[in-house]
Scaffold this motif. Structure first.
Motif, short mmCIF file in Angstrom:
data_model
loop_
_atom_site.label_atom_id
_atom_site.label_comp_id
_atom_site.label_asym_id
_atom_site.label_seq_id
_atom_site.Cartn_x
_atom_site.Cartn_y
_atom_site.Cartn_z
N LEU A 176 27.68 18.59 22.00
CA LEU A 176 28.18 19.79 22.14
C LEU A 176 28.27 20.05 23.74
O LEU A 176 29.12 20.69 24.52
N ARG A 186 35.85 25.25 18.47
CA ARG A 186 36.99 25.62 19.52
C ARG A 186 38.26 26.39 18.97
O ARG A 186 38.48 27.30 19.32
N LEU A 211 27.10 29.10 22.88
CA LEU A 211 26.85 29.03 21.29
C LEU A 211 25.42 28.84 21.18
O LEU A 211 24.62 28.35 21.30
N PHE A 253 29.89 23.28 25.89
CA PHE A 253 29.03 24.34 25.28
C PHE A 253 27.82 24.53 25.98
O PHE A 253 26.91 23.55 26.22
N THR A 267 33.37 19.80 17.16
CA THR A 267 33.50 20.45 18.37
C THR A 267 35.01 21.13 18.05
O THR A 267 35.13 22.31 18.80
N VAL A 278 24.30 25.46 24.98
CA VAL A 278 23.71 25.76 23.58
C VAL A 278 22.39 26.50 23.65
O VAL A 278 21.64 25.93 24.20
#
Length: 344
Positions: free
Chosen positions: A27, A338, A3, A32, A334, A34
């Motif tokens: 996250l 998703r 992400l 994730f 979150t 990031v």
């Protein structure tokens, strides 16, 4: 899942810090991977807040760096974008990147209003919003306006950092606080007359937590502080109530009432102009006051001098503020990411 976060500012920018950066640990814990790419750096904001001239060459460098990061990001990686990728440039400049990256736009203010009278930019935000996989907004005004262009939209208020908590000890003298930046300080000074009239009737101190260089208000006992998370938290903990004056303008109606949320999170009532989201955060007489005219501001501040009134309002503020916590907001964010970017 990878992400990419495309923020307007680095850590000194409140919108970027609070709506993006503070959620990175949550996250990452949720799985994730990031990466972040701020447009403006902290040096730019320091100059902006101090009134210093920003270098045109530095601005060009921000565009060059952002374009370089866009080219380096592999196709298919979802993007969470603050407002837009390239400020003040038409949608065409972003279109190729956005075609190859599903994206969510995140708004805390009505920034689209700034482009409405510019022929080459007035259609940019409608295009960005309509082509987005999802939209996150901070208030009901933006929720209503942007729902016309995109149905996958969610409201997540701007949440104060966890360092902001109720103070255990308060000064004997009634103390009010205003938090913000020198840029938004104009809203405070526009209410100078009301505060001056209030000071003639009620003894109080005013803490201005934005910059030590911000001037006081003649006739009001003021103390200005340089902003930092710790200084802001300390000022809120030491205050009995917070203030959020706003003009009744289209842009102000799209603001997110973040100051009020901070006050409530710190367990102190807010006095606010009855504009936009302020009217949804403050329930008049329960967790603060909505004050339009100078006379209403004077009356609201005078009411705080009554200890029982202040105690009841503070209890209402703490009860409301408990809902504005980082963890549940992170869970909501979150889940929305998703849902919007389902893994294959």
């Amino acid at each position: 899942m990878k992400l990419s976060l495309w923020t307007r500012y680095d850590t000194l920018g409140a919108s970027s810090r609070l709506r993006f950066l503070q959620f990175i640990p949550h996250l990452e814990k949720a799985g994730f991977e990031v990466t972040t790419s701020p447009f403006f750096d902290n040096n730019y904001l320091q100059k902006l807040y101090s009134g210093k001239r920003r270098s045109p060459s530095a601005l060009l460098e921000f565009y060059r760096r952002r374009r370089q990061n866009m080219r380096r990001t592999p196709a298919g990686i979802p993007a969470l974008i603050e407002y837009e990728l390239l400020p003040h440039l038409p949608f065409l400049w972003e279109k190729k990147f956005l075609k190859n990256h599903p994206y969510i736009l995140n708004f805390d203010d009505a920034v689209d209003i700034h482009y409405e009278k510019l022929p080459f930019l007035k259609h940019k935000y409608p295009q960005l919003i309509a082509n987005a996989a999802g939209i996150i907004v901070a208030n009901d005004s933006l929720l209503t306006r942007f729902s016309k262009y995109n149905s996958n939209i969610i409201k997540i208020p701007t949440i104060p950092p966890e360092i902001i908590t109720p103070g255990k000890e308060k000064p004997a003298r009634l103390t009010l606080v205003w938090t913000g930046t020198p840029v938004t300080g104009k809203f405070l000074y526009e209410r100078s007359r009301a505060l001056q009239l209030a000071a003639q009737k009620t003894d109080f101190d005013l803490i201005i937590a934005g910059s030590a260089a911000m001037p006081g208000i003649p006739g009001v006992n003021c103390r200005s502080l340089d902003w930092s998370e710790a200084a802001e938290a300390g000022a809120l903990a030491a205050a009995h109530a917070g203030i959020m004056p706003l003009p009744d303008t289209p842009f102000a109606r799209g603001k997110s009432a973040y100051k009020l949320i901070c006050y409530l999170r710190a367990g102190i009532p807010g006095i606010a102009s009855p504009v936009g989201e302020n009217c949804r955060v403050i329930t008049h007489g329960e967790n603060g006051f909505l004050a339009g005219s100078d006379e209403e501001w004077v009356t609201a501040i005078a009411a705080l001098a009554d200890r029982e009134t202040l105690r009841n309002l503070s209890a209402g503020a703490a009860a409301t503020g408990a809902a504005f916590a980082v963890a549940p907001a992170a869970e909501k964010l979150t889940a929305f990411i998703r849902q919007t970017f389902p893994e294959k």
